[in-house]
Write an enzyme that holds these catalytic residues in place. Structure first.
Site, PDB file in Angstrom:
ATOM      1  N   GLU A 136      -3.695   9.942  14.440  1.00  0.00           N
ATOM      2  CA  GLU A 136      -4.367  11.167  13.991  1.00  0.00           C
ATOM      3  C   GLU A 136      -5.419  10.824  12.945  1.00  0.00           C
ATOM      4  OE1 GLU A 136      -1.005  10.753  14.213  1.00  0.00           O
ATOM      5  OE2 GLU A 136      -1.023  11.746  16.174  1.00  0.00           O
ATOM      6  N   GLU A 159      -7.611  -5.841   8.792  1.00  0.00           N
ATOM      7  CA  GLU A 159      -6.367  -5.562   9.509  1.00  0.00           C
ATOM      8  C   GLU A 159      -6.646  -4.943  10.877  1.00  0.00           C
ATOM      9  OE1 GLU A 159      -3.514  -3.215   7.341  1.00  0.00           O
ATOM     10  OE2 GLU A 159      -1.973  -3.507   8.878  1.00  0.00           O
ATOM     11  N   SER A 166       6.236  -4.669   5.177  1.00  0.00           N
ATOM     12  CA  SER A 166       6.669  -5.618   6.201  1.00  0.00           C
ATOM     13  C   SER A 166       6.873  -7.014   5.612  1.00  0.00           C
ATOM     14  CB  SER A 166       5.622  -5.724   7.306  1.00  0.00           C
ATOM     15  OG  SER A 166       5.465  -4.490   7.941  1.00  0.00           O
ATOM     16  N   TYR A 171       0.828  -1.209   0.000  1.00  0.00           N
ATOM     17  CA  TYR A 171       0.000   0.000   0.000  1.00  0.00           C
ATOM     18  C   TYR A 171       0.862   1.258   0.000  1.00  0.00           C
ATOM     19  CZ  TYR A 171      -4.461  -2.369   1.255  1.00  0.00           C
ATOM     20  OH  TYR A 171      -5.592  -3.128   1.271  1.00  0.00           O
ATOM     21  N   SER A 172       1.600   1.463   1.103  1.00  0.00           N
ATOM     22  CA  SER A 172       2.298   2.740   1.319  1.00  0.00           C
ATOM     23  C   SER A 172       3.361   2.997   0.264  1.00  0.00           C
ATOM     24  CB  SER A 172       2.970   2.748   2.691  1.00  0.00           C
ATOM     25  OG  SER A 172       2.038   2.477   3.696  1.00  0.00           O
TER      26      SER A 172
HETATM   27  C1  LIG Z   1       6.412  -1.056  11.609  1.00  0.00           C
HETATM   28  C2  LIG Z   1       5.645  -0.622  10.401  1.00  0.00           C
HETATM   29  C3  LIG Z   1       5.221  -1.572   9.474  1.00  0.00           C
HETATM   30  C4  LIG Z   1       4.529  -1.176   8.326  1.00  0.00           C
HETATM   31  N1  LIG Z   1       4.152  -2.138   7.413  1.00  0.00           N
HETATM   32  C5  LIG Z   1       3.530  -1.756   6.250  1.00  0.00           C
HETATM   33  C6  LIG Z   1       3.208  -2.717   5.239  1.00  0.00           C
HETATM   34  O1  LIG Z   1       3.457  -3.921   5.394  1.00  0.00           O
HETATM   35  N2  LIG Z   1       2.631  -2.296   4.110  1.00  0.00           N
HETATM   36  C7  LIG Z   1       2.320  -0.974   3.879  1.00  0.00           C
HETATM   37  O2  LIG Z   1       1.774  -0.657   2.840  1.00  0.00           O
HETATM   38  N3  LIG Z   1       2.624  -0.029   4.818  1.00  0.00           N
HETATM   39  C8  LIG Z   1       3.235  -0.390   5.989  1.00  0.00           C
HETATM   40  N4  LIG Z   1       3.557   0.572   6.938  1.00  0.00           N
HETATM   41  C9  LIG Z   1       3.331   1.991   6.623  1.00  0.00           C
HETATM   42  C10 LIG Z   1       2.191   2.644   7.388  1.00  0.00           C
HETATM   43  O3  LIG Z   1       0.974   2.268   6.867  1.00  0.00           O
HETATM   44  C11 LIG Z   1       2.425   4.175   7.282  1.00  0.00           C
HETATM   45  O4  LIG Z   1       3.557   4.455   8.038  1.00  0.00           O
HETATM   46  C12 LIG Z   1       1.270   4.979   7.796  1.00  0.00           C
HETATM   47  O5  LIG Z   1       0.185   4.884   6.951  1.00  0.00           O
HETATM   48  C13 LIG Z   1       1.643   6.467   7.949  1.00  0.00           C
HETATM   49  O6  LIG Z   1       2.220   6.975   6.792  1.00  0.00           O
HETATM   50  P1  LIG Z   1       3.619   7.748   6.840  1.00  0.00           P
HETATM   51  O7  LIG Z   1       4.574   6.929   7.574  1.00  0.00           O
HETATM   52  O8  LIG Z   1       3.949   8.138   5.456  1.00  0.00           O
HETATM   53  O9  LIG Z   1       3.349   9.029   7.697  1.00  0.00           O
HETATM   54  P2  LIG Z   1       2.647  10.389   7.206  1.00  0.00           P
HETATM   55  O10 LIG Z   1       1.396  10.079   6.524  1.00  0.00           O
HETATM   56  O11 LIG Z   1       3.649  11.224   6.532  1.00  0.00           O
HETATM   57  O12 LIG Z   1       2.259  11.023   8.599  1.00  0.00           O
HETATM   58  C14 LIG Z   1       3.143  11.805   9.388  1.00  0.00           C
HETATM   59  C15 LIG Z   1       2.343  12.411  10.500  1.00  0.00           C
HETATM   60  O13 LIG Z   1       1.351  13.285   9.957  1.00  0.00           O
HETATM   61  C16 LIG Z   1       0.070  12.945  10.433  1.00  0.00           C
HETATM   62  N5  LIG Z   1      -0.971  13.252   9.455  1.00  0.00           N
HETATM   63  C17 LIG Z   1      -0.990  12.932   8.149  1.00  0.00           C
HETATM   64  N6  LIG Z   1      -2.131  13.354   7.607  1.00  0.00           N
HETATM   65  C18 LIG Z   1      -2.849  13.951   8.573  1.00  0.00           C
HETATM   66  C19 LIG Z   1      -4.139  14.580   8.643  1.00  0.00           C
HETATM   67  N7  LIG Z   1      -4.912  14.684   7.577  1.00  0.00           N
HETATM   68  N8  LIG Z   1      -4.554  15.072   9.823  1.00  0.00           N
HETATM   69  C20 LIG Z   1      -3.781  14.979  10.933  1.00  0.00           C
HETATM   70  N9  LIG Z   1      -2.567  14.391  10.927  1.00  0.00           N
HETATM   71  C21 LIG Z   1      -2.120  13.877   9.765  1.00  0.00           C
HETATM   72  C22 LIG Z   1       0.167  11.470  10.719  1.00  0.00           C
HETATM   73  O14 LIG Z   1      -0.830  11.053  11.602  1.00  0.00           O
HETATM   74  C23 LIG Z   1       1.559  11.374  11.296  1.00  0.00           C
HETATM   75  O15 LIG Z   1       1.537  11.757  12.638  1.00  0.00           O
HETATM   76  C24 LIG Z   1       4.250   0.189   8.097  1.00  0.00           C
HETATM   77  C25 LIG Z   1       4.669   1.146   9.038  1.00  0.00           C
HETATM   78  C26 LIG Z   1       5.367   0.760  10.173  1.00  0.00           C
HETATM   79  C27 LIG Z   1       5.820   1.810  11.139  1.00  0.00           C
END
Ligand SMILES: Cc1cc2nc3c(=O)[nH]c(=O)nc-3n(C[C@H](O)[C@H](O)[C@H](O)COP(=O)(O)OP(=O)(O)OC[C@H]3O[C@@H](n4cnc5c(N)ncnc54)[C@H](O)[C@@H]3O)c2cc1C
Lengths: 357, 394
Positions: free
Chosen positions: B373, B251, B168, B133-134
């Site tokens: 959030e 999930e 992951s 996804y991400s």
């Molecule tokens: C250990 C781990 C395993 C993972 N495994 C997978 C996986 O297997 N597959 C996969 O696809 N992804 C995976 N992820 C990714 C995970 O889904 C993303 O980290 C998550 O969706 C947040 O995205 P970001 O890290 O880009 O943070 P960002 O989206 O950049 O967020 C940064 C900060 O901004 C805040 N924010 C963003 N938008 C808003 C809003 N509109 N209002 C208020 N606050 C906001 C967020 O809450 C956060 O605090 C994993 C992440 C971790 C840490």
């Protein structure tokens, strides 16, 4: 009453900050930490050239004769730039112990000038810590030896100790189990004379760790604030979302409410006020709490980025976490406060009725 | 409502206990308490053999309907299985993403041919899945995915270009479900499809990302002209968003049953450590431990209520937010219980190492599977119907 720093103190702090910014950037620190010893002799030499190791040494011994109040500023810089333990131990805690010896004591003459010129490292072994930081590079270890009537002070050369290295969660730390035998040759102060020295060292160390915690909190706040301005989601900087703004506003509030506690404790220590220990515990608790909050919020703002090794935030988070339990964990300092507030015959000046003292 | 365990459930519990005791032995004993890829001692081949051991005994797909090759166990028995699995020291499930997230979505949205092709491999512990996804610019803002796929009509294949991140366990997986833009020029959640893509092919590169824990559990996955068969889209082409959201529902929903059993186990470890090192005598820590136990019990009642009611309620929105905060706080509690000993990593002290892992890994709970959030926005906007914060979004 004047609760501010002098222009000189601020100017010195700023100079130190500029120095660390160029000489101790995160990528340089990472490189040093990857080496076995984990410390850079070249960096220490430069630090000494800046006069930092001379801060606490009395002027008579070639130092700058500064004290706890200056260190309340300096330790924040040490935290902000994640400078390893041995600097404050050598330049702040050790001179405190050595300068507590009678004038003309041989150890003073032998070690204080070397602290000033940066040619030695001194490690401190206090009973409150199970391990000794940076013992592997120490030329001298100042060790506490609890006895029935107090706590002796021993000066032990490294050749007389056996060390076992203990890896830490924080890659910058170098902790050691130290095995040594107190004897008459190493003994500097007997239990009665040593006890107040070690008690003062604990307070100073609590202040030192507290100051570093605030510096770390400030660094994590700065990193998160920058990241929130740069990182975009939903077509906007994430810093424009109220949730993110409020997280960081909470952090700065907590930091600003810990700083004056730290400064008040420094003033108490410098003046030798009777309740200095209580104030030092208060400072350590307030500063450590601010650092925990900063770490928690900063990683949240960074999202998954903050959970990586590559992004510098982790260096500062881990340092904040491990320092939290160094020189007395929360339970220890809370117990000291509790005892002072509830068990003492006379209330300390920290209690009700003396809010502004 | 009837919360007493039936005689049949009691027999089932004993059966799981006996099976675990008999099978988590020999070479598998090394897996006890092991979490998964990224840990130094993790042995992928052994973990896969363990999944197959479970599969042979029928412990994979216990919640799937029988028609799909599962055991079709009722919720109560699924919970019992997870509890006993964790209690016996069962390791992290390498098959988790395939079995718990992908398979239920496949059962809901997949064609009979897709189901016949993929369910048996998951059911047998032979094929492992990752979640694509991400992306670097699509985290919370998932609808911003840029990974593209176009249909090569001649060969009847999707050709995929782009990058996923934080994936992951991709280093141990065989397949990945990829949220990709299949309609050129489409915006946001329109024109996306969920494609099923084999990882072992020249167009795919998996690069581990080192975590602050030191290990590398997640990865970057690069698609450079990667290919998959034209029929391997889950749900209709262009409607991948809906499918992807349904998967997120799993999930954040049923798949957390095993996790809750794991939480209880972790809390027990914290309690054991507090007893052993005297932290249990500290009045503040005592109260925090009591509080953690109460909050966990509440989480469990909440999950039972939500899952029993089929998931789609206001209460369901609150689950992820609640458990991630609980676990984050447990992490700090673990650190405080360890006290000054928490600083030092000792290979010979398994209990301490485990709590240090709980502490460090708990920093990610409020981030993955939807940040706090984003969860709060969902609760406010979906469950309460409050006005949306101004932002470009789905
Ligand atoms: C250990 C781990 C395993 C993972 N495994 C997978 C996986 O297997 N597959 C996969 O696809 N992804 C995976 N992820 C990714 C995970 O889904 C993303 O980290 C998550 O969706 C947040 O995205 P970001 O890290 O880009 O943070 P960002 O989206 O950049 O967020 C940064 C900060 O901004 C805040 N924010 C963003 N938008 C808003 C809003 N509109 N209002 C208020 N606050 C906001 C967020 O809450 C956060 O605090 C994993 C992440 C971790 C840490």
């Amino acid at each position: 009453m004047d609760f501010t720093f002098t222009e000189d103190q601020i100017a010195f702090r700023d100079a130190v900050s500029r120095f660390f910014m160029t000489e101790a950037a995160p990528e340089q620190l990472r490189e040093v930490w990857e080496t076995g010893a984990g410390r850079s002799a070249a960096l220490r030499k430069k630090i000494a050239e800046q006069g930092l190791t001379a801060l606490s040494v009395p002027e008579a011994e070639g130092g700058l004769g500064m004290g706890d109040i200056d260190w309340a500023l300096m330790t924040q810089e040490l935290g902000y730039y994640a400078i390893p333990d041995s600097l404050a131990d050598t330049a702040y805690l050790a001179p405190g112990l050595l300068a507590g010896l009678p004038a003309g004591h041989a150890l003073r003459a032998q070690w204080l000038p070397r602290v000033v010129d940066g040619s030695c490292r001194i490690a401190i072994g206090h009973p409150v810590n199970p391990w000794v930081a940076d013992a592997h590079l120490a030329d001298l270890l100042l060790m506490a030896h609890p006895v029935a009537d107090g706590c002796e002070l021993h000066a032990v050369p490294r050749a007389k100790v056996e060390l076992t290295v203990l890896p830490s969660i924080d890659a910058s730390r170098r902790l050691f189990e130290v095995r040594w035998h107190p004897d008459t040759e190493t003994r500097v102060l007997d239990g009665v004379a040593g006890a107040p020295q070690w008690a003062a060292t604990l307070d100073r160390a609590a202040l030192n760790v507290g100051g570093q915690a605030i510096g770390l909190a400030q660094r994590m706040l700065d990193l998160a604030t920058d990241y929130a301005a740069q990182r975009k989601q939903f077509g906007k900087p994430i810093g424009s979302f109220q949730a993110i703004k409020h997280h960081l506003a909470d952090v700065v509030t907590e930091i600003e409410f810990a700083r004056p506690v730290l400064y008040r404790a420094a003033a108490a220590l410098a003046a030798g006020e009777p309740d200095a220990s209580v104030r030092a515990s208060h400072a350590k608790l307030a500063c450590a709490a601010a650092a925990w909050t900063a770490a928690r919020k900063a990683i949240q703002v960074h999202g998954a980025m903050g959970y990586t090794w590559e992004v510098d935030l982790q260096m500062f988070m881990k340092r904040a976490w491990v320092l939290d339990a160094a020189w007395g964990d929360r339970a220890f300092h809370r117990a000291r406060l509790g005892a002072a507030l509830l068990d003492a015959e006379t209330l300390p000046s920290i209690g009700p009725g003396t809010t502004f003292a | 409502m009837n919360l007493t365990e039936t005689p049949e459930e009691r027999t089932f519990r004993a059966e799981v206990q006996a099976w675990m005791a008999a099978h988590l032995t020999g070479e598998f004993a090394a897996l006890r308490g092991c979490h998964g890829p990224g840990e130094e001692r993790f042995d992928a081949a052994l973990a896969k053999r363990w999944e197959q051991e479970l599969a042979t005994a029928g412990w994979v797909g216990i919640g799937w309907p029988q028609a799909a090759g599962g055991a079709g166990l009722p919720l109560g028995k699924q919970i019992i299985f997870h509890e006993e699995y964790v209690r016996a020291g069962g390791p992290g499930r390498l098959g988790h993403i395939g079995e718990q997230l992908f398979a239920p979505t496949l059962i809901d949205f997949g064609t009979p041919a897709q189901q016949a092709r993929f369910l048996p491999g998951i059911r047998a512990g032979r094929e492992y899945w990752a979640q694509g996804y991400s992306e670097p610019n699509a985290g919370s803002d998932l609808a911003n995915v840029r990974t593209r796929a176009r249909l090569d009509v001649e060969r009847g294949e999707w050709v995929i270009d782009g990058q996923k991140v934080w994936t992951s366990w991709a280093q141990e997986a065989d397949w990945i479900f990829v949220l990709a833009r299949t309609e050129e020029g489409s915006q946001r959640h329109h024109g996306l499809s969920l494609l099923l893509v084999p990882l072992h092919q020249p167009g795919v590169t998996v690069r581990p990302i080192r975590q602050m824990t030191g290990g590398a559990e997640f990865n970057e996955v690069f698609f450079d002209g990667a290919r998959t068969e034209g029929s391997l889209h889950l749900g209709p082409v262009g409607e991948g968003w809906k499918v992807a959201m349904a998967l997120l529902g799993y999930e954040r929903g049923v798949s957390t049953l095993g996790q809750q059993a794991q939480f209880r186990h972790e809390l027990d470890l914290v309690i054991a450590a507090a007893r052993a090192n005297g932290a249990a005598q500290d009045p503040v820590l005592r109260q925090r431990i009591a509080d953690a136990a109460l909050r966990l019990a509440t989480l469990r009642f909440h999950a039972l209520r939500v899952l029993g009611a089929g998931g789609a309620s206001h209460a369901a929105y609150t689950a992820k937010y609640a458990w991630s905060n609980w676990r984050r706080d447990l992490g700090q509690l673990a650190a405080d219980v360890l006290g000054r000993a928490g600083d030092v990593v000792r290979a010979d002290d398994a209990a301490r190492t485990r709590l240090q892992q709980v502490w460090l890994s708990s920093r990610a709970d409020t981030i993955y599977a939807g940040t706090n959030e984003i969860q709060l926005n969902l609760i406010a906007e979906r469950a309460l119907g409050m006005p949306r914060e101004e932002r470009k979004g789905p």
